[in-house]
Design a protein around this motif. Structure first.
Motif, short mmCIF file in Angstrom:
data_model
loop_
_atom_site.label_atom_id
_atom_site.label_comp_id
_atom_site.label_asym_id
_atom_site.label_seq_id
_atom_site.Cartn_x
_atom_site.Cartn_y
_atom_site.Cartn_z
N ARG A 201 26.69 -5.13 -0.11
CA ARG A 201 25.44 -5.79 -0.45
C ARG A 201 24.41 -4.73 -0.79
O ARG A 201 24.58 -3.55 -0.46
CB ARG A 201 24.94 -6.65 0.73
N PRO A 202 23.29 -5.09 -1.45
CA PRO A 202 22.27 -4.12 -1.81
C PRO A 202 21.66 -3.46 -0.56
O PRO A 202 21.45 -4.12 0.46
CB PRO A 202 21.22 -4.94 -2.55
N ALA A 203 21.37 -2.18 -0.68
CA ALA A 203 20.77 -1.44 0.43
C ALA A 203 19.34 -1.02 0.13
O ALA A 203 18.70 -0.40 0.97
CB ALA A 203 21.61 -0.21 0.76
N TRP A 204 18.85 -1.36 -1.06
CA TRP A 204 17.48 -0.94 -1.39
C TRP A 204 16.46 -1.97 -0.92
O TRP A 204 16.75 -3.15 -0.79
CB TRP A 204 17.33 -0.68 -2.89
N THR A 205 15.28 -1.48 -0.63
CA THR A 205 14.15 -2.36 -0.35
C THR A 205 13.36 -2.55 -1.64
O THR A 205 13.50 -1.77 -2.60
CB THR A 205 13.23 -1.78 0.73
N VAL A 206 12.53 -3.59 -1.67
CA VAL A 206 11.70 -3.86 -2.83
C VAL A 206 10.24 -3.85 -2.40
O VAL A 206 9.84 -4.62 -1.52
CB VAL A 206 12.05 -5.21 -3.48
N SER A 207 9.47 -2.95 -3.01
CA SER A 207 8.04 -2.88 -2.75
C SER A 207 7.32 -3.56 -3.90
O SER A 207 7.47 -3.17 -5.06
CB SER A 207 7.57 -1.43 -2.64
N THR A 208 6.54 -4.59 -3.57
CA THR A 208 5.84 -5.37 -4.60
C THR A 208 4.34 -5.27 -4.40
O THR A 208 3.85 -5.35 -3.27
CB THR A 208 6.26 -6.85 -4.53
N SER A 209 3.64 -5.08 -5.48
CA SER A 209 2.17 -5.07 -5.45
C SER A 209 1.64 -5.84 -6.65
O SER A 209 2.23 -5.83 -7.73
CB SER A 209 1.62 -3.64 -5.50
N PHE A 210 0.53 -6.55 -6.44
CA PHE A 210 -0.24 -7.11 -7.53
C PHE A 210 -1.33 -6.09 -7.86
O PHE A 210 -2.09 -5.67 -6.99
CB PHE A 210 -0.88 -8.44 -7.12
N VAL A 211 -1.41 -5.69 -9.12
CA VAL A 211 -2.35 -4.63 -9.49
C VAL A 211 -3.26 -5.12 -10.62
O VAL A 211 -2.91 -6.01 -11.39
CB VAL A 211 -1.62 -3.34 -9.91
N ARG A 212 -4.42 -4.50 -10.70
CA ARG A 212 -5.36 -4.78 -11.77
C ARG A 212 -6.16 -3.51 -12.04
O ARG A 212 -6.29 -2.64 -11.18
CB ARG A 212 -6.32 -5.91 -11.37
N THR A 213 -6.70 -3.41 -13.24
CA THR A 213 -7.62 -2.33 -13.56
C THR A 213 -9.04 -2.82 -13.30
O THR A 213 -9.43 -3.90 -13.74
CB THR A 213 -7.48 -1.91 -15.03
N GLN A 214 -9.79 -2.04 -12.54
CA GLN A 214 -11.13 -2.48 -12.11
C GLN A 214 -12.15 -1.39 -12.43
O GLN A 214 -11.95 -0.22 -12.05
CB GLN A 214 -11.12 -2.76 -10.61
#
Length: 364
Positions: A201-214
């Protein structure tokens, strides 16, 4: 001193169809014991400055822009946060601002449980306003092994980062040759833990971010608002019962204490609903745990402390139990609790435990 907030529950959570069967109750309790060691999926995090590099999304401190206020509302149904920022420089500053979510899967957790709770990020219903106007967001998903970005390697293999969205991916992995599996396990991309012998099975983690230019104009406060539906962890059953206590107390090293600051008042509220005066379990109600969290510490990345911080927790029902670690909380309504701090420098994130008692089959 950290405080836990107490109340009872009246069964607003959906009732499991098997909750009145003795054997299934035992299994639910065992499941609760297993799941209780898992951290909840946090709802999200404070805004923080970010930078995209070859190593992924990097969160950086900023010594020019202050967070003047943060008004945070947490509940099981909705989360709202409103920030006010000021640029103390003499020129406009344009930054990449990130709203990070927790890594998935949870590190060290048994995927038999975690994979059932993979978040559907499309259901978060994230909305962002800047000075009252809608702001566009971009989602960034980064695959990591031991903290290192492996996106490029996954592209070479033709593998999806968010692998749980591909219903055929597990079969593709297990169709690999034994030699390929061994090589990819050695590389750290796959693991043989918690799967049938011969499978991977996959061994990687997933890092998710919502980003915007401000862009932050000099000397002019701007207001940023986020609202979204929280991702919840939880379990049918609970390891808060008397059978799991020693001399009436929980293990001080358990996450109930260290993460949620469950105290004696909370346990008394739990016992009033869970047990009859005779000491027997009340068979009319069954405890359901729900967990959410909020990564508060990224708020410390801005210039100086948060000048004014206000937290409101709404447990939704006067009879529901809720506990978290936070100094200075006071009750302001039958369902709401509040704390206000000035010059606040968050040293830990917020984790909330909710316990709802749902009527069992035949209960009233």
């Amino acid at each position: 001193m950290n405080r836990a907030l107490s109340g009872w529950a009246n069964g607003s959570t959906v009732r499991p169809g098997w909750a009145n069967e003795e054997e299934d109750m035992k299994r639910a309790t065992l499941s609760a014991m297993t799941l209780a060691v898992l951290a909840p999926l946090p709802v999200a995090a404070n805004d923080t400055q970010a930078n995209v590099t070859m190593g992924g999304l990097i969160f950086e401190p900023n010594d020019q822009i202050s967070m003047d206020s943060e008004d945070l509302f947490l509940s099981l149904d909705r989360v709202r946060v409103r920030y006010t920022y000021t640029n103390h420089g003499d020129k406009p500053v344009t930054l990449l601002v990130a709203f990070p979510l927790p890594d998935v899967p949870l590190e060290g957790a048994d995927p038999e449980w975690v994979e059932a709770a993979y978040p559907d990020l499309d259901l978060i219903d994230m909305k962002t306003l800047v000075n009252g106007k809608p702001a566009g967001l971009m989602r960034i998903d980064i695959a990591k092994v031991n903290g290192q970005d492996v996106d490029k390697r996954l592209k070479e293999l033709g593998w999806p980062v968010v692998h749980w969205k591909d219903p055929d991916f597990a079969a593709r992995l297990n169709a690999l040759s034994a030699d390929d599996k061994s090589a990819l396990v050695a590389e750290g991309l796959l693991t043989t833990e918690f799967v049938t012998e011969g499978d991977v099975r996959p061994a990687w983690t997933v890092s998710t971010s919502f980003v915007r230019t401000q862009t932050f104009p000099p000397g002019v406060p701007i207001t940023v608002e986020h609202s979204y539906s929280p991702m919840q962890g939880g379990t049918v059953g609970s390891a808060l019962g008397r059978d799991f206590r020693e001399n009436g107390r929980l293990d001080p090293e358990s996450e109930y204490v260290t993460k949620y600051c469950v105290d004696d008042a909370f346990l008394r509220g739990f016992d009033r609903k869970r047990y009859l005066p005779s000491g027997k379990e009340n068979e009319l109600f069954f405890p359901i745990e729900s967990w959410i969290g909020y990564a508060l510490t990224p708020g410390a990345n801005w210039k100086g402390p948060i000048k004014r911080f206000r937290l409101t927790v709404d447990k939704g029902d006067p009879d529901r139990l809720v506990s978290l670690c936070m100094d200075g909380i006071r009750k302001v309504s039958p369902t709401r609790f509040e704390v206000i701090k000035t010059d606040f420098e968050p040293a830990r994130d917020i984790d909330l435990l909710f316990v709802t008692f749902t009527p069992m089959e035949g209960g009233q």
